[in-house]
Design an enzyme around this catalytic site. Structure first.
Site, PDB file in Angstrom:
ATOM      1  N   GLU A 112     -22.509 -41.341 -67.788  1.00 51.43           N
ATOM      2  CA  GLU A 112     -22.827 -41.147 -69.214  1.00 51.43           C
ATOM      3  C   GLU A 112     -24.197 -40.520 -69.456  1.00 51.43           C
ATOM      4  OE1 GLU A 112     -22.133 -44.932 -71.126  1.00 51.43           O
ATOM      5  OE2 GLU A 112     -20.185 -45.189 -70.165  1.00 51.43           O
TER       6      GLU A 112
ATOM      7  N   GLU B  13     -11.500 -44.956 -65.969  1.00 53.92           N
ATOM      8  CA  GLU B  13     -11.632 -46.219 -66.729  1.00 53.92           C
ATOM      9  C   GLU B  13     -10.595 -46.278 -67.865  1.00 53.92           C
ATOM     10  OE1 GLU B  13     -15.610 -46.947 -68.031  1.00 53.92           O
ATOM     11  OE2 GLU B  13     -16.533 -46.022 -66.280  1.00 53.92           O
TER      12      GLU B  13
END
Ligand code: G3I
Length: 580
Positions: A321, A442
Site C-alpha cells: 500500500e 487478499e
C-alpha cells in the site's frame, strides 16, 4: 512424418532418506532468462550437438495462451531431452501414498504439421535411464496442456531430471515446471472434492490468510484449512509489529507456527509484509530516526525476517500500500506515493527500491511482490481503476531500474457489486506484457447487509471467474482469500455480508464449490501413475551386450534393438537372455 516409437525401460534410482518436500518452481522462464540455451541430450545421455535440435528461452508471441516466456524446444532427427536440476531436498523415498511430483505445461506452436502424440519420458539423473510414463501425450497444436507425473523414489545421487518425448523432428514449448511432493494420505474427506487437489495437479495456488490459533488440525477449522488450500499467509503474524516488537528484538513464534503447519501439510507460505505504513512497531515512529537510521532499521528488519524463513517462504509482499488513493496516472512519473507513511516521510521513495534489493539479497529464490488494494480493475470507470494504472507505472519503473521485482499483488478487497472479472483479466494481461506476475492476495467479496441469495449466486460466479483467470494465465499462479468462514473476517458485519467461501460451521458455500469446479476443469486428468520402482525388475534403457564368454558384442544398445541381434544367448544388464 516418420515416427519411431523407442521403447524405454528404465529404473528410477532408489532410496535416500525421505525429506519433507516443498512445492518448488524449477522454471517459469522469467524475462531474465530470455535467450538462455539449454543443453539437449539424446537417449544415450550424449549432448545432441545439432543445429536442428535446440532449446532456447523465447518470448512467446502467442500471448493469448498466457505463456509469456517459454522454453522453445526443437528436436531434430534424434529423440531429445532437456535436462533440469532437481531442487534441493526433493529427493528420497516417499512413504506409501506420497509422491515426488513433476508438473509442467506444454504447448505446440501454430503451424505444426499435426497433433503431437508421443510417449513422455522422465529421467532422474544424468544417466540414460528414462521413465516411460504409462500414457501417451496428446498435445494438439496451440492448446496449453498441463501434465503431472509422480514417482515415489528419486535418488539424491544425480541432481538432474529430464523432460522429453520419444519423437523426432518435433517442436514444442515448455513452461511452468514445478517439482514437489503430493501426499494423498491426508484425511481428506474426498480429495477429488477439494480445490486443493485440483490446484495441486495444475501447479496453481488457492491460499488463505490465517492466525496461529486457527491451526489446530483436530478442529473442523484446521481441517478445512489443510484440506482445501495449498498456500497460507499470516493475517498479522509476519508483519513488522509482530516480528520486531522492539528494536532488533525479533519474535518469530507466530510465523513459525504457520510455517510449521504448512510444512506438515505440504503447503506454500507467502510472507506478508515487510514494509507497510500500518502495523509498523510504535518504536519506529517514536524514535524520530534520521533517513539513514530508518533505512538501516528497514534493512536489518528485512535481512533478519526474510533470512529466518529463507527456503520456507516462497514469496513476499515486500512493500504494501505505497500508493496514495485517487491516482492521477497522467501526472509526474505516472504514480503518486502515499505520503502518510513513516517510511516515505523519513526516507522518500527509495525505501521501496531498497526493500526489494535487500529482500532479494536475503533470499535470492524468493518471488518478490508489491501489494496494494484497488489495483485490480484496468479500465471502464469502475471502482478506482486509476490506482491500477498508477501501480502499472510504478512497477514498470522499478523493473526498468533493474529492481528485483517479480510481481504485483492485487489485494482485491472488493464486493459482489463492484467486481468486474473481465477488467481483472485485462490487468493480468497488462502485467504479463511487463513480464510480471499478477496475483490475487487478499480476496473477499461482501454482499449487501444482509447479503441476498441472488448476491451469493453472483458471488459464486465471480469467485469462479477469478479462479478461471488463475488457471489460464502463466503469470497469475495464485489467488488468496482473506479469511475462511463468513463470521471470521476483518470486515465489519461479515456474518451478514457473507464475504468468504465457507459458512460459520465450515460447510462449503456455493462460491467454494464453483472454485473447485473451475480448478477441476483445468486440471488435466494426468495419468498419475506412481512408479513403485524395484531395482532388479527393470533394466537401464541403453545397455552393453556380452556373449556367454563375457566378450562385449555390442555397446550402448537400445533395448528395442536387442531383438535384432543374431539368435543366441547373451548377457544383457547382468541377465542371460535368449534371442530366437
Ligand atoms: O494483537 C492485538 C491484541 O494484543 C489486542 O488485544 C487487540 C485488541 O486491540 O488488537 C490486536 O491487534 C489487532 C491485529 O489485527 C491482530 O489481531 C489490531 O487491533 C487490528 O487492527 C489488526 O487488524 C488487522 C488489520 O490488517 C490491521 O490493519 C486485520 O486483522 C487484518 O486482516 C488486516 O489485514 C490487512 C492486510 O494486512 C493488508 N491489506 C488490508 C487488510 C485489511 O485491513
Amino acid at each position: 512424418m516418420r515416427k519411431i516409437l523407442l521403447l524405454f525401460i528404465c529404473f528410477i534410482c532408489f532410496s535416500f532418506s525421505f525429506a519433507a518436500d516443498k512445492k518448488t518452481l524449477v522454471h517459469n522462464f522469467n524475462y531474465e532468462d530470455l535467450g538462455t540455451q539449454f543443453k539437449v541430450y539424446d537417449v544415450t545421455g550424449a549432448v545432441v550437438d545439432s543445429d536442428i535440435s535446440s532449446a532456447t528461452v523465447i518470448k512467446d508471441e502467442n500471448s493469448a495462451t498466457g505463456f509469456g516466456n517459454v522454453l522453445h524446444v526443437k528436436v531434430g532427427d534424434v529423440a531429445s531431452y532437456i535436462e533440469f536440476e532437481i531442487p534441493n531436498g526433493m529427493t528420497g523415498t516417499k512413504a506409501s501414498g506420497e509422491f515426488h511430483t513433476l508438473t509442467f505445461t506444454i504447448l505446440r506452436p501454430d503451424g505444426q504439421p499435426e497433433t503431437f502424440k508421443g510417449t513422455f519420458t522422465l529421467s532422474f539423473g544424468n544417466t540414460v535411464s528414462l521413465k516411460t510414463n504409462s500414457g501417451d501425450i496428446n498435445a494438439p497444436v496451440s492448446v496449453e496442456t498441463t501434465l503431472s507425473y509422480g514417482v515415489n523414489k528419486v535418488s539424491s545421487v544425480s541432481k538432474k531430471f529430464r523432460i522429453g518425448f520419444n519423437i523426432k523432428n518435433v517442436e514444442y514449448y515448455l513452461d511452468d515446471i514445478y517439482f514437489w511432493s503430493v501426499n494423498y494420505n491426508y484425511d481428506y474427506t474426498d480429495p477429488l472434492q477439494t480445490a486443493r487437489y485440483h490446484a495441486d495437479q495444475i501447479g496453481k495456488n488457492l491460499g488463505v490468510c490465517v492466525s496461529p490459533n486457527q491451526l489446530n488440525a483436530s478442529t473442523r477449522e484446521g481441517q478445512t484449512i489443510y484440506r482445501n488450500f495449498n498456500m497460507l499467509v499470516g493475517e498479522n503474524a509476519m508483519k513488522f509489529d509482530a516480528t520486531e516488537p522492539s528494536r532488533n528484538n525479533f519474535n518469530f513464534s507466530q510465523g513459525d507456527a504457520i510455517v510449521n503447519f504448512a510444512q506438515k501439510y505440504d503447503m506454500e507460505v507467502r510472507g506478508h509484509t515487510l514494509a507497510w505504513h500500518s502495523q509498523t512497531s510504535q518504536w519506529v515512529h517514536d524514535g524520530k530516526y534520521s533517513k539513514k537510521e530508518m533505512l538501516d532499521i528497514l534493512k536489518n528488519h528485512i535481512f533478519k525476517v526474510v533470512g529466518h524463513w529463507k527456503g520456507k517462504i516462497t514469496e513476499w509482499d515486500v512493500v504494501n500500500e505505497v500508493l496514495q488513493d485517487g491516482q492521477n496516472p497522467g501526472v509526474g512519473g505516472g504514480y503518486q506515493l502515499r505520503t502518510n507513511s513513516v517510511w516515505y516521510e523519513r526516507c522518500g521513495e527509495e525505501f521501496i527500491d531498497s526493500a526489494f534489493v535487500w529482500a532479494h539479497q536475503a533470499d535470492p529464490d524468493a518471488i518478490l511482490y508489491i501489494n496494494d488494494y484497488n489495483i485490480g480493475h484496468w479500465g471502464g470507470g469502475h471502482y478506482e481503476n486509476g490506482k491500477t494504472h498508477g501501480m502499472y507505472n510504478l512497477a514498470k519503473r522499478l523493473k526498468e531500474d533493474g529492481i528485483p521485482i517479480h510481481g504485483v499483488g492485487m489485494q482485491m478487497h472488493t464486493s459482489v457489486g463492484n467486481l468486474r472479472v473481465d477488467e481483472i483479466e485485462k490487468t493480468v494481461q497488462e502485467f504479463e506484457k511487463l513480464g510480471l506476475k499478477c496475483i490475487i492476495t487478499e480476496l473477499d467479496m461482501p454482499g449487501s447487509n444482509p447479503s441476498t441469495s441472488s448476491e451469493q449466486t453472483t458471488q459464486a460466479t465471480k469467485y469462479a471467474g477469478l479462479a478461471d483467470i488463475i488457471c489460464r494465465y502463466d503469470n497469475a499462479p495464485s489467488m488468496v482469500v482473506w479469511g475462511i468462514a463468513d463470521n471470521k473476517s476483518w470486515l465489519e458485519n461479515c456474518e451478514q455480508t457473507k464475504p468468504l467461501l465457507f459458512e460459520p460451521n465450515f460447510a462449503a458455500k456455493k462460491s467454494y464449490l464453483k472454485i473447485v469446479d473451475t480448478f477441476e476443469k483445468y486440471a488435466v486428468a494426468a495419468s498419475f501413475e506412481p512408479v513403485i520402482a524395484d531395482e532388479e525388475e527393470l533394466l537401464p534403457a541403453v545397455v552393453d551386450v556380452y556373449n556367454l564368454m563375457g566378450q562385449k558384442v555390442a555397446s550402448q544398445m537400445l533395448m528395442e534393438d536387442i531383438e535384432t541381434l543374431p539368435a543366441g544367448l547373451y548377457i544383457v544388464g547382468g541377465k542371460k537372455i535368449y534371442i530366437r
